[in-house]
Design an enzyme around this catalytic site. Structure first.
Site: not given
Length: 564
Positions: A42, A114, A161, A284
């Site tokens: 990211y 991730y 995403w 999340h």
């Protein structure tokens, strides 16, 4: 607190010659230092990511911190393929990081989602210098929360995403043509901004037009259908025992990977590995104690943790135990219990010795005629409940354990608009005479029939307060192949929670056939998801009588005896 120097874009050469780059944060005095490594796609310098990781603060506490862009992302070379290279690159990076100047040779890995999975992949590759991992909010089985759930595609996360990751791809692809770059980005961002009203609805869902339109990789649902063996590149399930390391697992009851966190912890404990578990009332990315419609209290936040201190500091204390046990520590952290749970409803943290709780008693709640939910079994002749599910008008996603575009908020949310629909069966208990705690994994067992060759069954558990407001706790879906008109047993996994239904509240269960766009719509035609564009309504029936019962099974925690 130590002063820190930062070295940017430090190159590490992988076994195939591809160079990945990391920022390295070093204390300026003392050492050698244990290494904390995270690998993410990211952007290591993205402001939101930098703030979340807090690398400078970690380094000031006496760690050498390495934050690396994964292959094909931002400062790192190579081609971007989600998941594919993380095991090999993780192994090579751990070995490289352990040899950095100032390192004591012991590496721990940290990070979420991730980059929780990049920890697992590196750990499965077994670099000898890796001594501990601390994955937060990450999955175990990609077919149970990442790519799919109960056979339905996790469309809610897949589309936004993949589009967001496409930004860096287009910047690279058109780096030498600013005009083309700007146009490509504008088109992609346009799809991202309108995802709730356009891209989520596009068909076929299993070969999504938006990914082809922009020429970008998708999260992995489509590839895992074409190449089932490829899913192993991010699968933890069934392999935890191969990881002989201590692990700290942190998750949220309303996180899209809630059950994966619990499953990973359970498997590590079963394998005899040192493992700890923390489960909060979080989504999340929402960890501040207020989620959906509910204020769980300031003590529920990761900044306070029931007055135990910041979660980040608890994690550092745990890492120090495994990476530098002989180091002096001016502010030693209290020992974490094996399991630390936040019990919603009463909004309290509680320490436990195991998960699942051995004292939980599986307790049936039956779907009864007259929209009733009862602990006693149905009688002969209570009949069925029926509704029509139309894929052109699906039940809208309203709260839950999800990670979607910003229009769809995670957490416990008022279900009034869902319960007002004719395609949602609603079963409600009498008011409870006393508190009822449900802590563990919840499943529903339906006896159901449809007139379609395939359809979905969605079940949701809710709490109805004394004001009549119904809020969701857990839900689940199963995609069923059917013989039209035939009643069959369907098992729906609602995952896990820890929740107290207060005295005077009522328990409620929804039964329906969609939760869109969290999960893709079953078109009820039997066409493969990669090709299906036609839909038809389906007539659905749920049996609730003595010979064909439908029920939800709750793991009930018995109230302690007086004096305990």
């Amino acid at each position: 607190m130590l002063d820190v120097t930062i070295e940017h874009d430090v190159p590490a050469t992988m076994r195939d010659g591809v160079i990945l780059r990391a920022d390295v944060y070093r204390p300026t005095t003392g050492g050698p230092w244990p290494v904390l490594l995270t690998r993410l796609p990211y952007g290591k310098n993205t402001p939101m990511i930098a703030a979340m990781l807090g690398a400078v603060g970690i380094a000031r506490h006496g760690f050498l911190v390495v934050v690396q862009d994964t292959r094909g992302r931002f400062a790192s070379d190579g081609e971007w393929e989600p998941w594919t290279f993380e095991m090999e690159d993780g192994y090579d990076t751990v070995r490289w990081a352990a040899a950095l100047q100032g390192s004591n040779g012991s590496v721990g890995m940290f990070g979420a989602s991730y980059f929780g999975n990049t920890q697992w992949m590196a750990a499965l590759a077994k670099p000898p210098e890796l001594k501990a991992i601390s994955p937060r909010v990450t999955w175990s089985e990609p077919e149970d929360g990442l790519f799919a759930r109960g056979g339905a595609a996790e469309l809610g996360i897949t589309v936004p995403w993949s589009l967001m990751q496409g930004v860096d791809i287009l910047l690279r692809r058109h780096a030498n043509d600013p005009m083309a770059q700007g146009q490509a980005l504008m088109t992609l961002i346009g799809d991202l901004d309108a995802v709730a009203n356009t891209a989520y609805w596009e068909l076929p869902a299993g070969h999504h037009p938006v990914f082809e339109r922009h020429g970008i990789p998708e999260l992995g649902f489509e590839r895992s259908r074409r190449e089932p063996e490829w899913s192993a590149s991010c699968r933890v399930a069934g392999r935890q025992a191969e990881v002989d390391l201590p692990s700290l697992h942190t998750g949220g009851w309303y996180d899209i990977f809630c059950q994966g966190t619990l499953d990973n912890f359970t498997a590590m404990r079963a394998a005899g590995r040192p493992a700890k578990l923390i489960m909060g009332p979080w989504s999340h990315i929402g960890t501040m104690g207020y989620l959906g419609d509910v204020n769980f209290g300031t003590a529920a936040s990761t900044e306070l943790m029931g007055f135990r201190g910041r979660l980040a500091d608890l994690e550092l204390g745990w890492f120090r135990q495994w990476l530098a046990p002989d180091a002096d520590d001016d502010a030693p952290q209290p020992e974490l219990p094996p399991v630390l749970l936040f019990v919603m409803g009463i909004n309290q943290w509680r320490e436990e010795q195991q998960w699942p709780l051995v004292r939980a008693v599986d307790t049936d709640l039956f779907l009864r005629a007259g929209d009733r939910l009862a602990f006693d079994a149905p009688e002969v002749g209570e009949g069925t409940g029926a509704f029509t599910y139309d894929p052109a008008d699906p039940v809208p996603t309203t709260g839950g354990a999800l990670l979607m575009s910003n229009e769809f908020l995670p957490g416990p949310v008022d279900q009034a608009r869902v319960e007002a629909r004719p395609d949602v069966l609603v079963y409600t208990s009498d008011p409870l005479a006393e508190n009822l705690e449900v802590t563990g994994r919840i499943k529903a067992y339906l006896t159901a029939a449809t007139d379609a060759p395939t359809t979905d069954w969605v079940v949701r558990l809710c709490d109805v307060d004394t004001q009549g407001i119904s809020r969701n706790i857990v839900d689940g879906i199963v995609r069923a192949v059917a013989t039209p008109g035939e009643f069959t047993g369907q098992v729906i996994d609602l995952w896990s929670t820890s929740y107290v239904f207060r005295a005077g509240h009522r328990i409620r269960v929804h039964v329906t056939s969609s939760n869109f766009p969290r999960w893709d719509r079953n078109l009820n035609t039997g066409e493969p998801i990669e090709q299906g564009t036609r839909s038809r309504p389906a007539r659905q029936e749920i049996a609730h009588h003595a010979t064909q019962p439908s029920r939800i099974v709750l793991p009930v925690i018995p109230a302690p005896a007086e004096g305990q």
